[in-house]
Design an enzyme around this catalytic site. Structure first.
Site, short mmCIF file in Angstrom:
data_model
loop_
_atom_site.label_atom_id
_atom_site.label_comp_id
_atom_site.label_asym_id
_atom_site.label_seq_id
_atom_site.Cartn_x
_atom_site.Cartn_y
_atom_site.Cartn_z
CB THR A 181 -5.38 5.88 -0.51
OG1 THR A 181 -4.55 4.72 -0.58
CG2 THR A 181 -6.84 5.47 -0.59
CG ASP A 190 2.13 2.68 2.99
OD1 ASP A 190 2.46 1.87 2.10
OD2 ASP A 190 0.97 2.77 3.44
CE LYS A 220 -0.85 2.77 7.34
NZ LYS A 220 -0.70 2.54 5.88
N1 DAS Z 1 0.62 3.17 -0.89
C1 DAS Z 1 0.02 3.97 0.15
C2 DAS Z 1 0.86 5.25 0.30
O1 DAS Z 1 1.00 5.99 -0.69
C3 DAS Z 1 -1.39 4.35 -0.17
C4 DAS Z 1 -2.01 5.08 1.00
O2 DAS Z 1 -2.12 4.46 2.05
O3 DAS Z 1 -2.27 6.29 0.89
O4 DAS Z 1 1.34 5.49 1.40
#
Ligand code: DAS
Length: 423
Positions: free
Chosen positions: A87, A166, A243
């Protein structure tokens, strides 16, 4: 209504039976429905037969603006930047309403100008651009090589790695083992909300990451919001972070450890011990054996799963219950028999706890003792994800084949904490 000749990304005004609606047209596979992103950020689907009239308020125009990185500011110390996707390196695509990767990394300067006022970003390396859920050990090796190259540039004080959220803690843990003899800061950071959203956490995260990369902390750390407010970040040891929330900006928490520092956009306040920066070349040790698995035990799980893993893999991390338990000798679901058999044949089995916080202990209940007798390695207060990458890294060293258990229990990068903080 026929003849709605809108394109995705167009800002339009629709007249329905009882009201008018303004919004941006989104790509949609269902041709009989018009998908609209309202100013509120919500998406609505409107059957085209319900639209009485419609007109374009603003045509979508592809953002062709060329961005340029700011000129180096010799008054500022230099850092390196590794961009891997996620993101933080994405922006909202008006045509789909979804977050799409940046195509031009110099857009960073456009989105995050503040980081360039804190440090001179001497070099940006983009080994790949992918969501972190799509990563594997080959991506970790590419990140490792990119970081090593930047660390060995004598003008670079530290390296910032931007990454999806993630699986960010897997990467922070594996880099901690890749660079066990680290001499400068390696700082991973992220964004939970893309930069074009008012609530984006990206800017503060990056500014704090730059501050940490200019500090004297020679460790792999993860820097991100310390609260849901936009006020400060924590720098957390790469092997003791996870996380723990799907969307909050302070999604990452220190586990069985205290954060190393509280970081602001203009300063770093250290709150616990850390390895200090020193001279010398960094040589990354990027050995990794993919034949490792991570499995969460659940009630009633059949121990025959061990037959599969022992056949295809070299080792496994099992997230056991509580103090590190698996069923032993109860109602026939006795895991100790298969564990003993496969461990005797060289299959490595380590156990962590699904509780996440606290330490496993085989000596409180007889079940634990039976697992210990079967040869299971109890990994203290180690996070399961950290244990997974550590086992892969250790099994990647052929010379350590005979003492995998001892290596797993050696505290190499702060992954084991003898004295747990009061959380
Ligand atoms: N899909 C998520 C990842 O790339 C996007 C994010 O949270 O940065 O881990």
């Amino acid at each position: 209504m026929a003849g709605l000749n809108f394109s995705p990304g167009d800002k339009v005004r629709l007249r329905l039976a009882l009201k008018e609606l303004d919004g941006v047209v989104l790509e949609n596979a269902q041709s009989e429905v018009l998908l609209l992103k309202l100013d509120s950020g919500y998406n609505v689907g409107i059957p085209k037969e319900n639209i009485l009239a419609g007109r374009v308020l603003k045509k979508f125009v592809e953002d062709k603006k060329k961005f340029f990185l700011p000129k180096p500011d010799k008054k500022l110390k230099s850092i390196g930047l590794v961009v891997t996707g996620g993101t933080i390196a994405s922006k909202l695509d008006a045509r789909t309403g979804g977050v799409a990767p940046l195509t031009d990394v110099s857009e960073f300067a456009n989105f995050y100008p503040e980081i360039f006022k804190i440090a001179n970003v001497k070099k940006i390396v983009v080994p790949f651009m992918t969501a972190s859920e799509s990563m594997s050990s080959e991506h970790w090796l590419k990140i490792g090589n990119s970081v090593e190259e930047l660390l060995n540039d004598s003008e670079i004080e530290g390296v910032v790695v931007t990454h999806g959220t993630d699986f960010l803690h897997y990467t922070s843990a594996v880099l901690s083992f890749f660079f066990v003899n680290l001499n400068k800061p390696v700082v991973l950071t992220y964004a939970q909300r893309s930069v074009d959203r008012a609530s984006s956490d990206a800017n503060l995260n990056l500014q704090c990451a730059a501050q940490m990369a200019l500090s004297n902390c020679a460790e792999v750390v993860l820097v991100g919001h310390g609260s849901t407010n936009d006020d400060f970040c924590f720098a957390i040891r790469g092997t003791k972070v996870r996380k723990l929330h799907t969307s909050r900006r302070d999604a990452f928490k220190s586990v069985n450890d205290k954060p190393i520092a509280k970081v602001f956009s203009d300063k770093v306040e250290f709150i616990s011990g850390y390895n200090v920066k020193h001279e010398g070349k960094v040589r990354g040790d990027f050995s990794f054996n993919d034949k490792v698995a991570l499995v969460k035990f659940y009630p009633g799980q059949d121990s025959s799963i061990l037959d599969f893993y022992a056949l295809k893999y070299k080792g496994i991390i099992i997230e056991g219950s509580g103090l590190g338990h698996l069923p032993v000798g109860e109602q026939g679901n006795d895991w100790s028999l298969k564990l003993k058999k496969h461990i005797r044949n060289g299959f490595v089995v380590c156990i962590t706890s699904q509780c996440i916080f606290g330490r496993v202990d085989p000596f409180v209940y007889s079940n634990g003792r039976k697992l210990l007798d079967a040869g299971v390695v109890f990994l203290e207060d180690m996070l399961a994800e950290t244990a997974f990458v550590k086992l892969g890294w250790i099994l990647g060293h052929y010379g350590w084949k005979k003492n995998v258990k001892e290596k797993m229990l050696e505290n190499l990068a702060g992954e084991i904490n003898e004295k747990l903080p009061i959380m």
